[in-house]
Motif scaffolding. Structure first.
Motif, mmCIF file in Angstrom:
data_model
loop_
_atom_site.group_PDB
_atom_site.id
_atom_site.type_symbol
_atom_site.label_atom_id
_atom_site.label_comp_id
_atom_site.label_asym_id
_atom_site.label_seq_id
_atom_site.Cartn_x
_atom_site.Cartn_y
_atom_site.Cartn_z
ATOM 1 N N GLY A 144 -118.315 43.045 -12.620
ATOM 2 C CA GLY A 144 -117.602 42.492 -13.765
ATOM 3 C C GLY A 144 -117.356 40.999 -13.650
ATOM 4 O O GLY A 144 -117.403 40.420 -12.558
ATOM 5 N N ARG A 145 -117.091 40.416 -14.797
ATOM 6 C CA ARG A 145 -116.754 38.995 -14.890
ATOM 7 C C ARG A 145 -115.315 38.861 -15.402
ATOM 8 O O ARG A 145 -114.819 39.761 -16.082
ATOM 9 C CB ARG A 145 -117.712 38.297 -15.845
ATOM 10 N N ASP A 197 -114.260 37.358 -17.865
ATOM 11 C CA ASP A 197 -114.252 37.530 -19.326
ATOM 12 C C ASP A 197 -114.180 39.002 -19.730
ATOM 13 O O ASP A 197 -113.633 39.328 -20.790
ATOM 14 C CB ASP A 197 -115.484 36.891 -19.962
ATOM 15 N N ASP A 198 -114.740 39.898 -18.932
ATOM 16 C CA ASP A 198 -114.657 41.321 -19.239
ATOM 17 C C ASP A 198 -113.201 41.782 -19.258
ATOM 18 O O ASP A 198 -112.782 42.535 -20.140
ATOM 19 C CB ASP A 198 -115.443 42.147 -18.216
ATOM 20 N N ASP A 246 -111.321 40.099 -22.237
ATOM 21 C CA ASP A 246 -111.638 40.777 -23.503
ATOM 22 C C ASP A 246 -110.815 42.053 -23.663
ATOM 23 O O ASP A 246 -110.329 42.362 -24.754
ATOM 24 C CB ASP A 246 -113.123 41.111 -23.593
ATOM 25 N N VAL A 266 -111.626 48.878 -16.806
ATOM 26 C CA VAL A 266 -112.604 47.804 -17.017
ATOM 27 C C VAL A 266 -113.346 47.701 -15.684
ATOM 28 O O VAL A 266 -113.171 46.758 -14.938
ATOM 29 C CB VAL A 266 -111.908 46.480 -17.394
#
Length: 117
Positions: free
Chosen positions: A85-86, A88-89, A92, A110
């Protein structure tokens, strides 16, 4: 009436049996267990949580670039999403929970499928 939103951050370790994560599991499990009763007690304020899995952040800066790349490649291979994951994930997901005025008492994984694989 919209009462606002509280979103806390837990981690996938709350729901996974990963060796070496017992302390994380205990802390994050406690965080997740308070979400539903807080949602009931603080209503109409909505209370939710995000539970990230492996996210590429500076938290792993203690690893060399090669070690991090090796560790992430191995971890990604075992995930249904096939990637790490990043930030931003996670951002969001938090934006979603803050903006979704009919969602409360929810823990949103997530984690690229880590807790379902």
């Amino acid at each position: 009436m919209f009462g606002g939103s509280v979103t806390v951050v837990s981690a996938a370790t709350a729901r996974a049996a990963a060796p070496g994560t017992v302390t994380f599991a205990a802390v994050n499990g406690a965080i997740e267990r308070i979400v539903p009763p807080l949602a009931a007690e603080l209503s109409p304020v909505r209370v939710n949580a995000v539970a990230p899995g492996a996210i590429d952040t500076p938290w792993r800066s203690f690893l060399s670039d090669d070690a991090k790349e090796t560790q992430f490649a191995a971890a990604a291979e075992g995930l249904p999403a096939k990637r790490i994951g990043r930030p931003d994930d996670v951002a969001d997901a938090i934006r979603y929970l803050i903006g979704s005025t009919y969602v409360t008492g929810t823990i949103l994984p997530v984690d690229g499928g880590f807790t379902v694989s």
